[in-house]
Write a protein that holds these residues in place. Structure first.
Motif, mmCIF file in Angstrom:
data_model
loop_
_atom_site.group_PDB
_atom_site.id
_atom_site.type_symbol
_atom_site.label_atom_id
_atom_site.label_comp_id
_atom_site.label_asym_id
_atom_site.label_seq_id
_atom_site.Cartn_x
_atom_site.Cartn_y
_atom_site.Cartn_z
ATOM 1 N N VAL A 124 -31.286 19.068 37.314
ATOM 2 C CA VAL A 124 -31.888 18.155 36.337
ATOM 3 C C VAL A 124 -31.846 18.787 34.943
ATOM 4 N N SER A 125 -32.160 20.068 34.863
ATOM 5 C CA SER A 125 -32.120 20.782 33.588
ATOM 6 C C SER A 125 -30.717 20.754 32.990
ATOM 7 N N VAL A 126 -29.711 21.008 33.814
ATOM 8 C CA VAL A 126 -28.328 21.003 33.335
ATOM 9 C C VAL A 126 -27.928 19.604 32.873
ATOM 10 N N ALA A 127 -28.347 18.578 33.615
ATOM 11 C CA ALA A 127 -28.019 17.203 33.236
ATOM 12 C C ALA A 127 -28.582 16.869 31.858
ATOM 13 N N ILE A 128 -29.816 17.302 31.591
ATOM 14 C CA ILE A 128 -30.424 17.064 30.274
ATOM 15 C C ILE A 128 -29.649 17.814 29.192
ATOM 16 N N GLN A 129 -29.224 19.035 29.499
ATOM 17 C CA GLN A 129 -28.458 19.828 28.530
ATOM 18 C C GLN A 129 -27.126 19.159 28.210
ATOM 19 N N TYR A 130 -26.432 18.692 29.243
ATOM 20 C CA TYR A 130 -25.160 18.010 29.008
ATOM 21 C C TYR A 130 -25.377 16.715 28.216
ATOM 22 N N ALA A 131 -26.365 15.942 28.616
ATOM 23 C CA ALA A 131 -26.605 14.644 27.985
ATOM 24 C C ALA A 131 -26.996 14.783 26.520
ATOM 25 N N SER A 132 -27.675 15.862 26.177
ATOM 26 C CA SER A 132 -28.099 16.078 24.794
ATOM 27 C C SER A 132 -27.003 16.723 23.957
ATOM 28 N N LEU A 133 -25.856 17.002 24.573
ATOM 29 C CA LEU A 133 -24.706 17.645 23.915
ATOM 30 C C LEU A 133 -25.003 19.081 23.493
ATOM 31 N N ASN A 134 -26.069 19.643 24.025
ATOM 32 C CA ASN A 134 -26.363 21.072 23.843
ATOM 33 C C ASN A 134 -26.083 21.738 25.180
ATOM 34 N N TRP A 135 -24.804 21.939 25.448
ATOM 35 C CA TRP A 135 -24.351 22.298 26.786
ATOM 36 C C TRP A 135 -24.786 23.695 27.194
ATOM 37 N N PRO A 136 -24.971 23.902 28.499
ATOM 38 C CA PRO A 136 -25.411 25.220 28.986
ATOM 39 C C PRO A 136 -24.328 26.269 28.802
ATOM 40 N N THR A 137 -24.750 27.497 28.621
ATOM 41 C CA THR A 137 -23.803 28.608 28.555
ATOM 42 C C THR A 137 -23.323 28.913 29.967
ATOM 43 N N GLU A 138 -22.016 28.768 30.193
ATOM 44 C CA GLU A 138 -21.480 28.881 31.542
ATOM 45 C C GLU A 138 -20.665 30.158 31.715
ATOM 46 N N ASN A 139 -20.705 30.685 32.914
ATOM 47 C CA ASN A 139 -19.854 31.795 33.305
ATOM 48 C C ASN A 139 -19.449 31.578 34.754
ATOM 49 N N GLY A 140 -18.509 30.642 34.940
ATOM 50 C CA GLY A 140 -18.085 30.282 36.282
ATOM 51 C C GLY A 140 -17.489 31.431 37.063
ATOM 52 N N TRP A 141 -17.059 32.475 36.373
ATOM 53 C CA TRP A 141 -16.512 33.641 37.065
ATOM 54 C C TRP A 141 -17.565 34.307 37.946
ATOM 55 N N VAL A 142 -18.826 34.207 37.498
ATOM 56 C CA VAL A 142 -19.933 34.836 38.217
ATOM 57 C C VAL A 142 -20.722 33.830 39.041
ATOM 58 N N ASN A 143 -21.051 32.679 38.441
ATOM 59 C CA ASN A 143 -21.914 31.706 39.113
ATOM 60 C C ASN A 143 -21.745 30.341 38.468
ATOM 61 N N TYR A 144 -21.749 29.292 39.285
ATOM 62 C CA TYR A 144 -21.711 27.923 38.768
ATOM 63 C C TYR A 144 -23.118 27.476 38.402
ATOM 64 N N ASN A 145 -23.219 26.550 37.433
ATOM 65 C CA ASN A 145 -24.535 25.967 37.202
ATOM 66 C C ASN A 145 -24.855 25.007 38.348
ATOM 67 N N ALA A 146 -26.102 24.600 38.439
ATOM 68 C CA ALA A 146 -26.576 23.848 39.605
ATOM 69 C C ALA A 146 -25.874 22.504 39.761
ATOM 70 N N LEU A 147 -25.569 21.856 38.644
ATOM 71 C CA LEU A 147 -24.911 20.561 38.728
ATOM 72 C C LEU A 147 -23.481 20.717 39.243
ATOM 73 N N GLN A 148 -22.791 21.757 38.785
ATOM 74 C CA GLN A 148 -21.453 22.049 39.309
ATOM 75 C C GLN A 148 -21.522 22.345 40.795
ATOM 76 N N LEU A 149 -22.480 23.166 41.180
ATOM 77 C CA LEU A 149 -22.624 23.553 42.583
ATOM 78 C C LEU A 149 -22.796 22.325 43.473
ATOM 79 N N LEU A 150 -23.677 21.415 43.069
ATOM 80 C CA LEU A 150 -23.909 20.209 43.871
ATOM 81 C C LEU A 150 -22.661 19.332 43.921
ATOM 82 N N ALA A 151 -21.953 19.222 42.793
ATOM 83 C CA ALA A 151 -20.738 18.407 42.748
ATOM 84 C C ALA A 151 -19.674 18.976 43.672
#
Length: 308
Positions: A162-189
């Motif tokens: 939910v937190s990630v969805a709000i960040q994406y929707a507000s265009l203030n996107w989360p700082t990502e490092n997929g090399w280490v860990n996916y964010n929760a929304l990516q993980l669920l997808a």
């Protein structure tokens, strides 16, 4: 001029004149609402507590092995053509040719072969290759621990999503490092795609397969054919939506680094991943263009008879 304008207004493309502005307005309202919500103290506190990703076990692998890059390409290659042929099955009224299996040797069965449309044969052939590739994928992710990166291991994945969805929707996107860990929304997808959508596509596809539907007639009470069709199409739409969002975010959140993760098994800003990605696009484009009835008839003729 008037006749041209009248013809355009009656065409299916005229709907885009209304759809595109409506979509843009909807996106603007979503962004506005998300920005307003983020300013609320309770929401700000919530997002501080749940920044967007769940903690992985210490044994979880870091980075991506080379085989995952090949798997990514093959999955993209097969699913692109599967979606295309699936849409052809749904919309084609008159096929270019029909294929009938050779009922000899290892393929010999008591039931007579079923004649199917050429694009149905291609769809089923692609499905077979996709499933074989998927089996290898499942074996490797569980053998190497990569499964921990795409399977929810804690309930906090949901508030983090939910937190990630709000960040994406507000265009203030989360700082990502997929090399280490996916964010929760990516993980669920990824989890839904790999462990829910893919098996559903396989199960419903087998239920609808020509020649098999009749053999599974006893399942009509618990798994009727109309139900399989009703599930199969939305699953295809899920894959289409997933691909659109996935590609958009890959390119918008650091294309070079993301493509290196996905195709070159490295965490840097070199052009290796982009180069491999570009080659993969050329291969997929060639396959798309080459999938013509004349070429497909030659391939299908290796395992059966093709007639118009």
């Amino acid at each position: 001029m008037t006749s041209v304008l009248t013809g355009f207004t009656k065409s299916r493309w005229f709907k885009l004149v209304w759809i595109v502005p409506a979509i843009l307005l909807g996106l603007f309202l979503v962004v506005l609402a998300a920005r307003m919500i983020r300013e609320l103290p309770a929401v700000a506190s919530f997002m501080t507590e749940y920044p967007g990703e769940s903690e992985l076990p210490e044994s979880a692998p870091v980075g991506f092995p080379a085989w995952l890059g090949w798997q990514h390409f093959l999955n993209a290659f097969f699913i692109l053509l599967i979606i295309r042929t699936g849409w052809q099955i749904r919309t084609t009224k008159r096929t270019a040719a029909y294929w009938t299996r050779n009922n000899t040797g290892l393929l010999r069965t008591k039931n007579p072969p079923v004649r199917i449309a050429l694009h149905v044969w291609f769809h089923l052939s692609l499905d077979t290759l996709w499933v074989l590739n998927g089996v290898i994928f499942y074996v490797l992710i569980f053998a190497t621990g990569q499964w921990m990166r795409i399977v929810p291991l804690s309930w906090d994945v949901f508030p983090n999503a939910v937190s990630v969805a709000i960040q994406y929707a507000s265009l203030n996107w989360p700082t990502e490092n997929g090399w280490v860990n996916y964010n929760a929304l990516q993980l669920l997808a990824y989890f839904i795609t790999v462990f829910i959508a893919a098996p559903l596509a396989l199960i419903t596809g087998i239920r609808m397969a020509p020649g098999l539907a009749g053999r599974f007639a006893r399942l009509d009470r618990v798994f009727p054919l109309p139900l399989a069709r009703a599930v199969h199409f939305p699953v295809m739409l899920w894959f289409v939506g997933f691909i659109i969002v996935h590609v958009t975010l890959v390119l918008a959140t650091g294309a070079l680094r993301n493509l290196n993760h996905m195709y070159a098994a490295r965490d840097d800003l070199s052009w290796w991943g982009f180069g491999i990605f570009a080659i993969s696009l050329v291969v997929m484009a060639v396959a798309w263009i080459a999938a013509r009835p004349s070429i497909l008839s030659s391939l299908a003729g290796l395992t059966g008879s093709v007639r118009r």
